[in-house]
Write a protein that holds these residues in place. Structure first.
Motif: not given
Length: 226
Positions: A195-208
Motif C-alpha cells: 500500500a505505501i508503494v502504491d501511494v507513492v506511485a499515485l503521488e508521482r502520477v499526480l505530480t509528474e
C-alpha cells in the motif's frame, strides 16, 4: 460537529451539488493519498490488512501500518500482496488501534483535508467505511468529517477525464495504476500492491504525470453514506 471551514472550503448544503465541497485549485488544501490492502475484493465484507497514506508533496507526511484482519486473507489476496496471516499477526495490530493512530496522524495536519484513492469510490473508501462500522463507528462519514475530511476524490475516475489528456500523445489505453504508471514513466511500479508503494506511485502520477488535475477534481468530489 465537523471540521470548521478553512481556506478553500465551501460548506455542504443546498448548493453542494452546484459547487465543489472544497476548491482544489487552492494548493494549500492538504491532499491525503490513501491505499488499502485487504483480505479480498469484497468491499463490504473483506477486511483491511494494510493502511497507508501520504500527504501529497510532503516528504514527512507518511502513515503506514499493517492490520490483523478479522478473517484470513484469501489465497488470491496473498498471491497479490504477500500478506499472509502469519505475517500480519507478527507485524500488524487490530484495526481499532491502527485507526486511532491514523486519526491522530490526520489531526496533525492542522486543517481539513481531501482524501484521494485509486478506485476509491468502488473499493477503498467503501472498505474503509465497512471496517469502521465493524469497529463500532455507527456513522463513518460523520466520524471522518470530525477528523477533518472535506471530501473524497477517486483518482481512477479523475484521471479518465478527457480534458486532462487534451493534446497529449501518451493517453493510456487503461487507467489502472499499473497501466497509468507504465504508460507515463516507461517502467513498472517496483513493489506494487504494497500500500505505501502504491501511494507513492499515485503521488508521482499526480505530480509528474498529470499535474493539471486540480481544477478537474472539483467536479469529482463526493462523500459516502453507506
Amino acid at each position: 460537529a465537523g471540521a470548521a471551514p478553512g481556506p478553500g472550503r465551501r460548506r455542504a448544503g443546498a448548493a453542494a451539488a452546484a459547487e465543489p465541497l472544497v476548491d482544489l485549485r487552492d494548493p494549500d488544501v492538504p491532499v491525503v493519498l490513501l491505499d488499502l490492502e485487504s483480505t479480498g475484493l469484497r468491499a463490504k465484507s473483506d477486511c483491511v490488512t494494510q493502511l497507508a497514506a501520504k500527504v501529497l508533496g510532503s516528504d514527512d507526511g507518511i502513515f503506514n501500518a499493517f492490520v490483523v484482519p478479522g478473517i484470513p486473507p484469501s489465497k488470491a489476496s496473498i498471491g497479490v500482496t504477500g500478506l499472509d496471516m502469519a505475517f500480519l499477526e507478527e507485524h500488524g495490530r487490530p484495526f481499532p488501534d491502527v485507526w486511532r493512530e491514523f486519526e491522530e496522524w490526520t489531526r496533525s495536519l492542522g486543517r481539513g483535508f481531501v482524501m484521494v484513492a485509486h478506485n476509491g469510490r468502488s473499493f477503498d473508501f467503501r472498505l474503509l467505511h465497512a471496517e469502521l462500522l465493524r469497529s463500532g463507528v455507527e456513522r463513518p462519514q460523520e466520524r471522518l468529517s470530525e477528523m477533518g475530511l472535506l471530501c473524497y476524490v477517486d483518482s481512477y475516475a479523475l484521471l479518465r477525464s478527457p480534458q486532462l489528456w487534451a493534446g497529449r500523445e501518451d493517453v493510456p489505453g487503461r487507467f489502472s495504476m499499473a497501466e497509468l504508471y507504465r504508460g507515463l514513466f516507461g517502467e513498472d511500479i517496483a513493489g506494487a500492491h504494497n500500500a505505501i508503494v502504491d501511494v507513492v506511485a499515485l503521488e508521482r502520477v499526480l505530480t509528474e504525470g498529470v499535474a493539471n488535475w486540480r481544477p478537474t477534481a472539483n467536479a469529482k468530489q463526493f462523500l459516502l453514506d453507506l
